[in-house]
Motif scaffolding. Structure first.
Motif, PDB file in Angstrom:
ATOM      1  N   GLY A 266     -18.425 -49.747 -71.912  1.00  0.00           N
ATOM      2  CA  GLY A 266     -19.333 -50.877 -71.944  1.00  0.00           C
ATOM      3  C   GLY A 266     -19.771 -51.394 -70.600  1.00  0.00           C
ATOM      4  N   LYS A 267     -19.468 -50.682 -69.513  1.00  0.00           N
ATOM      5  CA  LYS A 267     -19.848 -51.101 -68.175  1.00  0.00           C
ATOM      6  C   LYS A 267     -20.730 -50.037 -67.530  1.00  0.00           C
ATOM      7  CE  LYS A 267     -15.389 -53.450 -67.403  1.00  0.00           C
ATOM      8  NZ  LYS A 267     -15.909 -54.832 -67.376  1.00  0.00           N
ATOM      9  N   VAL A 268     -21.739 -50.474 -66.804  1.00  0.00           N
ATOM     10  CA  VAL A 268     -22.577 -49.559 -66.040  1.00  0.00           C
ATOM     11  C   VAL A 268     -21.938 -49.357 -64.679  1.00  0.00           C
ATOM     12  CG1 VAL A 268     -24.859 -49.141 -65.052  1.00  0.00           C
ATOM     13  CG2 VAL A 268     -24.645 -50.332 -67.247  1.00  0.00           C
ATOM     14  N   LEU A 269     -21.516 -48.146 -64.402  1.00  0.00           N
ATOM     15  CA  LEU A 269     -20.790 -47.852 -63.170  1.00  0.00           C
ATOM     16  C   LEU A 269     -21.552 -46.855 -62.308  1.00  0.00           C
ATOM     17  CD1 LEU A 269     -17.190 -47.310 -64.628  1.00  0.00           C
ATOM     18  CD2 LEU A 269     -18.204 -49.442 -63.794  1.00  0.00           C
ATOM     19  N   VAL A 270     -21.290 -46.916 -61.019  1.00  0.00           N
ATOM     20  CA  VAL A 270     -21.790 -45.902 -60.105  1.00  0.00           C
ATOM     21  C   VAL A 270     -20.954 -44.647 -60.317  1.00  0.00           C
ATOM     22  CG1 VAL A 270     -22.128 -45.241 -57.697  1.00  0.00           C
ATOM     23  CG2 VAL A 270     -22.557 -47.611 -58.424  1.00  0.00           C
ATOM     24  N   GLU A 271     -21.606 -43.543 -60.705  1.00  0.00           N
ATOM     25  CA  GLU A 271     -20.878 -42.307 -60.963  1.00  0.00           C
ATOM     26  C   GLU A 271     -20.896 -41.363 -59.766  1.00  0.00           C
ATOM     27  OE1 GLU A 271     -20.584 -39.072 -64.562  1.00  0.00           O
ATOM     28  OE2 GLU A 271     -22.583 -39.656 -63.894  1.00  0.00           O
ATOM     29  N   ARG A 272     -22.018 -41.329 -59.056  1.00  0.00           N
ATOM     30  CA  ARG A 272     -22.125 -40.443 -57.905  1.00  0.00           C
ATOM     31  C   ARG A 272     -23.156 -41.007 -56.943  1.00  0.00           C
ATOM     32  NH1 ARG A 272     -21.204 -35.324 -55.998  1.00  0.00           N
ATOM     33  NH2 ARG A 272     -22.915 -34.386 -54.811  1.00  0.00           N
ATOM     34  N   VAL A 273     -22.857 -40.936 -55.667  1.00  0.00           N
ATOM     35  CA  VAL A 273     -23.800 -41.310 -54.621  1.00  0.00           C
ATOM     36  C   VAL A 273     -24.131 -40.039 -53.857  1.00  0.00           C
ATOM     37  CG1 VAL A 273     -24.267 -42.818 -52.667  1.00  0.00           C
ATOM     38  CG2 VAL A 273     -22.710 -43.576 -54.472  1.00  0.00           C
ATOM     39  N   GLY A 274     -25.355 -39.587 -54.004  1.00  0.00           N
ATOM     40  CA  GLY A 274     -25.726 -38.277 -53.477  1.00  0.00           C
ATOM     41  C   GLY A 274     -26.452 -38.326 -52.164  1.00  0.00           C
ATOM     42  N   ASN A 275     -26.181 -39.356 -51.351  1.00  0.00           N
ATOM     43  CA  ASN A 275     -26.848 -39.509 -50.070  1.00  0.00           C
ATOM     44  C   ASN A 275     -25.869 -40.157 -49.088  1.00  0.00           C
ATOM     45  OD1 ASN A 275     -28.445 -41.167 -48.052  1.00  0.00           O
ATOM     46  ND2 ASN A 275     -30.101 -39.989 -49.001  1.00  0.00           N
ATOM     47  N   PRO A 276     -25.608 -39.513 -47.956  1.00  0.00           N
ATOM     48  CA  PRO A 276     -24.617 -40.054 -47.008  1.00  0.00           C
ATOM     49  C   PRO A 276     -24.912 -41.482 -46.563  1.00  0.00           C
ATOM     50  CG  PRO A 276     -25.180 -37.804 -46.426  1.00  0.00           C
ATOM     51  CD  PRO A 276     -26.139 -38.211 -47.503  1.00  0.00           C
ATOM     52  N   ALA A 277     -26.194 -41.813 -46.333  1.00  0.00           N
ATOM     53  CA  ALA A 277     -26.530 -43.165 -45.885  1.00  0.00           C
ATOM     54  C   ALA A 277     -26.174 -44.200 -46.941  1.00  0.00           C
ATOM     55  CB  ALA A 277     -28.016 -43.231 -45.540  1.00  0.00           C
ATOM     56  N   LEU A 278     -26.384 -43.855 -48.210  1.00  0.00           N
ATOM     57  CA  LEU A 278     -26.101 -44.802 -49.282  1.00  0.00           C
ATOM     58  C   LEU A 278     -24.611 -44.889 -49.587  1.00  0.00           C
ATOM     59  CD1 LEU A 278     -27.788 -46.694 -51.017  1.00  0.00           C
ATOM     60  CD2 LEU A 278     -27.931 -44.897 -52.747  1.00  0.00           C
ATOM     61  N   GLN A 279     -23.863 -43.848 -49.258  1.00  0.00           N
ATOM     62  CA  GLN A 279     -22.422 -43.849 -49.511  1.00  0.00           C
ATOM     63  C   GLN A 279     -21.709 -44.946 -48.732  1.00  0.00           C
ATOM     64  OE1 GLN A 279     -21.171 -39.863 -48.610  1.00  0.00           O
ATOM     65  NE2 GLN A 279     -21.973 -39.015 -50.529  1.00  0.00           N
ATOM     66  N   ALA A 280     -22.304 -45.376 -47.620  1.00  0.00           N
ATOM     67  CA  ALA A 280     -21.702 -46.456 -46.836  1.00  0.00           C
ATOM     68  C   ALA A 280     -21.870 -47.808 -47.519  1.00  0.00           C
ATOM     69  CB  ALA A 280     -22.328 -46.494 -45.442  1.00  0.00           C
ATOM     70  N   ARG A 281     -22.740 -47.882 -48.518  1.00  0.00           N
ATOM     71  CA  ARG A 281     -23.025 -49.156 -49.171  1.00  0.00           C
ATOM     72  C   ARG A 281     -22.536 -49.217 -50.620  1.00  0.00           C
ATOM     73  NH1 ARG A 281     -29.264 -49.412 -48.680  1.00  0.00           N
ATOM     74  NH2 ARG A 281     -28.922 -51.387 -49.814  1.00  0.00           N
ATOM     75  N   LEU A 282     -22.510 -48.089 -51.287  1.00  0.00           N
ATOM     76  CA  LEU A 282     -22.101 -48.066 -52.685  1.00  0.00           C
ATOM     77  C   LEU A 282     -20.978 -47.060 -52.862  1.00  0.00           C
ATOM     78  CD1 LEU A 282     -25.626 -48.061 -54.373  1.00  0.00           C
ATOM     79  CD2 LEU A 282     -23.974 -49.938 -54.428  1.00  0.00           C
ATOM     80  N   ARG A 283     -20.007 -47.425 -53.703  1.00  0.00           N
ATOM     81  CA  ARG A 283     -18.863 -46.549 -53.936  1.00  0.00           C
ATOM     82  C   ARG A 283     -18.767 -46.166 -55.406  1.00  0.00           C
ATOM     83  NH1 ARG A 283     -17.838 -50.273 -50.233  1.00  0.00           N
ATOM     84  NH2 ARG A 283     -16.940 -49.638 -48.220  1.00  0.00           N
ATOM     85  N   VAL A 284     -18.295 -44.975 -55.646  1.00  0.00           N
ATOM     86  CA  VAL A 284     -18.085 -44.503 -57.015  1.00  0.00           C
ATOM     87  C   VAL A 284     -17.134 -45.445 -57.738  1.00  0.00           C
ATOM     88  CG1 VAL A 284     -17.107 -42.654 -58.420  1.00  0.00           C
ATOM     89  CG2 VAL A 284     -18.544 -42.102 -56.428  1.00  0.00           C
ATOM     90  N   GLY A 285     -17.494 -45.837 -58.939  1.00  0.00           N
ATOM     91  CA  GLY A 285     -16.657 -46.717 -59.750  1.00  0.00           C
ATOM     92  C   GLY A 285     -17.034 -48.178 -59.670  1.00  0.00           C
ATOM     93  N   GLU A 286     -17.886 -48.550 -58.716  1.00  0.00           N
ATOM     94  CA  GLU A 286     -18.317 -49.941 -58.669  1.00  0.00           C
ATOM     95  C   GLU A 286     -19.251 -50.222 -59.853  1.00  0.00           C
ATOM     96  OE1 GLU A 286     -18.125 -51.540 -54.186  1.00  0.00           O
ATOM     97  OE2 GLU A 286     -19.862 -50.263 -54.586  1.00  0.00           O
ATOM     98  N   GLU A 287     -19.187 -51.453 -60.331  1.00  0.00           N
ATOM     99  CA  GLU A 287     -19.976 -51.822 -61.507  1.00  0.00           C
ATOM    100  C   GLU A 287     -21.302 -52.437 -61.096  1.00  0.00           C
ATOM    101  OE1 GLU A 287     -19.777 -54.672 -65.512  1.00  0.00           O
ATOM    102  OE2 GLU A 287     -18.121 -54.661 -64.075  1.00  0.00           O
ATOM    103  N   ILE A 288     -22.353 -52.028 -61.745  1.00  0.00           N
ATOM    104  CA  ILE A 288     -23.662 -52.651 -61.577  1.00  0.00           C
ATOM    105  C   ILE A 288     -23.805 -53.686 -62.691  1.00  0.00           C
ATOM    106  CG2 ILE A 288     -26.156 -52.285 -61.594  1.00  0.00           C
ATOM    107  CD1 ILE A 288     -25.653 -49.512 -60.477  1.00  0.00           C
ATOM    108  N   VAL A 289     -23.739 -54.932 -62.333  1.00  0.00           N
ATOM    109  CA  VAL A 289     -23.738 -56.000 -63.341  1.00  0.00           C
ATOM    110  C   VAL A 289     -25.148 -56.517 -63.624  1.00  0.00           C
ATOM    111  CG1 VAL A 289     -21.359 -56.695 -62.912  1.00  0.00           C
ATOM    112  CG2 VAL A 289     -23.205 -57.749 -61.592  1.00  0.00           C
ATOM    113  N   ALA A 290     -26.082 -56.322 -62.681  1.00  0.00           N
ATOM    114  CA  ALA A 290     -27.445 -56.807 -62.897  1.00  0.00           C
ATOM    115  C   ALA A 290     -28.424 -55.923 -62.139  1.00  0.00           C
ATOM    116  CB  ALA A 290     -27.596 -58.257 -62.450  1.00  0.00           C
ATOM    117  N   ILE A 291     -29.633 -55.819 -62.692  1.00  0.00           N
ATOM    118  CA  ILE A 291     -30.705 -55.032 -62.085  1.00  0.00           C
ATOM    119  C   ILE A 291     -31.945 -55.907 -62.031  1.00  0.00           C
ATOM    120  CG2 ILE A 291     -32.152 -52.971 -62.277  1.00  0.00           C
ATOM    121  CD1 ILE A 291     -29.855 -51.718 -63.941  1.00  0.00           C
ATOM    122  N   ASP A 292     -32.445 -56.130 -60.830  1.00  0.00           N
ATOM    123  CA  ASP A 292     -33.607 -57.009 -60.638  1.00  0.00           C
ATOM    124  C   ASP A 292     -33.408 -58.353 -61.340  1.00  0.00           C
ATOM    125  OD1 ASP A 292     -34.927 -55.206 -59.029  1.00  0.00           O
ATOM    126  OD2 ASP A 292     -36.105 -54.333 -60.667  1.00  0.00           O
ATOM    127  N   GLY A 293     -32.193 -58.868 -61.255  1.00  0.00           N
ATOM    128  CA  GLY A 293     -31.896 -60.200 -61.782  1.00  0.00           C
ATOM    129  C   GLY A 293     -31.535 -60.251 -63.246  1.00  0.00           C
TER     130      GLY A 293
END
Length: 575
Positions: A266-293
């Motif tokens: 029931g949670k939207v999670l980050v499954e894979r970050v396929g870009n080195p620059a973005l890996q510094a900001r998002l980690r696998v397993g973090e939850e996305i609780v909102a999108i555009d508010g």
């Protein structure tokens, strides 16, 4: 999904000469297979005589006699009865008439050649035969009105069904006529060929057409038109039935960040970050609780799900919260409210640009306990077979084998059958395939009946001979992303009774889609082949169910654990 050639044309493509051998005329009680072998072998003898460009007149005359003798044999009641139920035998009429017509043409026997071609025309109209008619073999007939008429008739299917007048190129604004034509074409193709109306028994397809007429007419731009049309296909609730916008609109509709999300517990999670620059900001397993508010789950339901064509709840969830969740306009970054594992929240503005480094498609390794593991992430080409066969020396030495098709989105079922042939010396049986047979003549007589007839050749078993096969225990890993030809693979594996399926239900959609163009450069597809287990039970609309169900968890994703693989290995180690 099975290969796309039509059944009859596939058979005609197999009409190459066989090695010639002495074959006696089959007895009256001969089997269909024996009759078919006899016909093909003698046809090969005739082709050997008429095939060479330098064939003598005597050779051509002998070939013509052999072709005619076989056609007479096909016309006998005994053989004709077999041909009514076996498509390859029925196709031998055409396989004999075409070279006979060419042989007559080379002999200067125009009347006989034209009559043979007209007999072919009476059996089928096939645009792929037009290049054959343009060959030098028929030069003597080129100016004959009857020959020109046959050629025009053979080309009719392309003119009838390729819809060149409707599939217009891209432009920002479509005419009213184009918009209505696109809707009408999709509606008509679905009405006549779609094979899963039983999955939406309460859908009034005629009323849907009437409802969408006003909508598409009012669409001011091509983009608006496709935003409407893309909500039409999902009403049929089938994963192989879709409407796609023009490539020119891809940047406005389909751009997404170089990351993948997933719905787990029931949670939207980050499954894979396929870009080195973005890996510094998002980690696998973090939850996305909102999108555009908006809350992430609500955002998916309101903005994504109406455009999702899916056959099952698991496939719909996958497409909504994994494949399509973050798609949008490339010029508009997406605001993600992210919750870390420790509960802290932050907002990340993520561009819908950047290269995505996908995971390796074929991975082979040996797990502790001499368990061979291979992931096969597509059946789009024979790369999958080559990867498996490259690992065969190690697999044959293993005490168990895991085949992971959890991320396999399909391709051609043939490649999956080739892989499975390494697991048994017995023929590999796959799903049974059917097509609709509800012709207008029956409707005219008052009989509105949809009859299901086999879509294959009558024997769908795949046979391959290998010096060695792996006879140890096998586990196949599946999930919602296991789709189309990968589901055919899972079905065939289940029918083989060679091991255990571990994981979650597959996507629940396979078959053969019919593709066609739409106005403004878009295109569509409709599923026109129905696949079921050999006993008639369904897996499309449900999914191939695992023998051992293991679901992913938030904790496992965050820790990097793989409970599905762990359970499969445990199953293989059982006595």
């Amino acid at each position: 999904m099975k290969p796309k050639l039509s059944a009859l044309l596939m058979l005609l493509a197999l009409a190459a000469p066989l090695a010639v051998a002495d074959v006696a005329v089959p007895p009256p009680d001969a089997s269909t297979a024996t009759i078919y072998k006899y016909l093909r072998t003698l046809r090969s003898e005739a082709q050997g005589l008429s095939g060479p460009a330098a064939a003598t007149r005597g050779d051509l005359q002998s070939a013509a006699q052999k072709y005619q003798k076989l056609l007479d044999y096909l016309a006998t009641p005994q053989v004709a009865e077999h041909a009514t139920g076996y498509l390859p035998l029925y196709a031998e009429h055409v396989n004999l008439l075409l070279p006979l017509a060419g042989t007559y043409a080379r002999l200067g026997m125009k009347e006989e050649a034209l009559s043979a071609l007209e007999r072919v025309q009476g059996m089928l109209w096939a645009a792929p035969f037009v290049p054959q008619l343009d060959a030098p073999t028929y030069d003597a007939l080129r100016d004959e009105p009857r020959f020109k008429a046959v050629r025009r008739t053979m080309a009719l299917p392309d003119r009838l069904y390729k819809a060149a007048a409707i599939a217009t190129p891209y432009k920002p604004v479509l005419t009213v006529e184009e918009k209505v034509a696109g809707l009408s074409l999709f509606w008509a193709e679905a009405r006549s060929g779609f094979v899963h109306f039983d999955h939406v028994p309460d859908l009034n397809w005629d009323q849907v057409y009437m409802d969408y007429l006003a909508k598409v007419i009012a669409a001011p731009t091509t983009r608006d038109y496709y935003r409407i049309m893309m909500q039409l296909a999902p009403l049929l609730q089938d994963g192989h039935t879709n409407i796609y916008p023009p490539d020119e609109l891809e940047g406005e509709l389909y751009a997404r960040p170089p990351l993948r999300t997933t719905l787990v517990e029931g949670k939207v999670l980050v499954e894979r970050v396929g870009n080195p620059a973005l890996q510094a900001r998002l980690r696998v397993g973090e939850e996305i609780v909102a999108i555009d508010g908006e809350p992430a789950l609500q955002y998916g339901r309101q903005h994504i799900e109406p455009f999702v064509s899916a056959s099952t709840p698991q496939d719909r969830a996958l497409r909504t919260y994994s494949y399509e969740l973050l798609m949008g306009d490339v010029s508009k970054p997406v605001a993600l409210r992210v919750r870390a594992a420790d509960g802290t929240e932050r907002t990340e503005m993520v561009e819908r640009t950047g290269s995505y480094q996908a995971p390796e498609r074929f991975v082979f390794k040996t797990l502790p306990g001499d368990i061979a593991y291979i992931s096969i992430d597509h059946f789009e080409s024979d790369e999958s077979v080559k990867a498996f066969e490259k690992a065969i020396p190690e697999i044959l030495k293993a005490k168990g084998l895991v085949i992971d098709v959890r991320r396999n989105g399909g391709g051609s079922s043939y490649f999956g059958l080739r892989i499975l042939s390494w697991l048994s010396r017995q023929p590999v049986i796959s799903a049974a395939s059917y097509r609709r047979d509800d012709d207008a003549a029956s409707r005219a007589r008052g009989g509105v009946i949809i009859r299901w007839v086999p879509a294959g050749f009558g024997d769908e078993a795949y046979r391959a001979q290998h010096k060695d096969v792996f006879d140890g225990p096998v586990a196949v890993l599946t999930g919602a992303q296991t789709f189309s030809a990968a589901e055919d693979f899972a079905v065939a594996f289940k029918l083989m009774k060679r091991g255990v399926i571990v994981g979650e239900a597959t996507g629940g959609s396979t078959g053969q889609p019919l593709f066609f163009g739409l106005p403004g450069g878009g295109n569509a597809r409709i599923c026109v082949k129905r696949d079921v287990y050999p006993d008639g039970s369904l897996f499309v609309g449900k999914g191939v169910m695992p023998d051992v169900e293991v679901r992913r968890t938030v904790a496992a994703l965050r820790s990097g654990a793989d409970p599905v693989l762990d359970r499969a290995v445990a199953e293989l180690r059982k006595p």
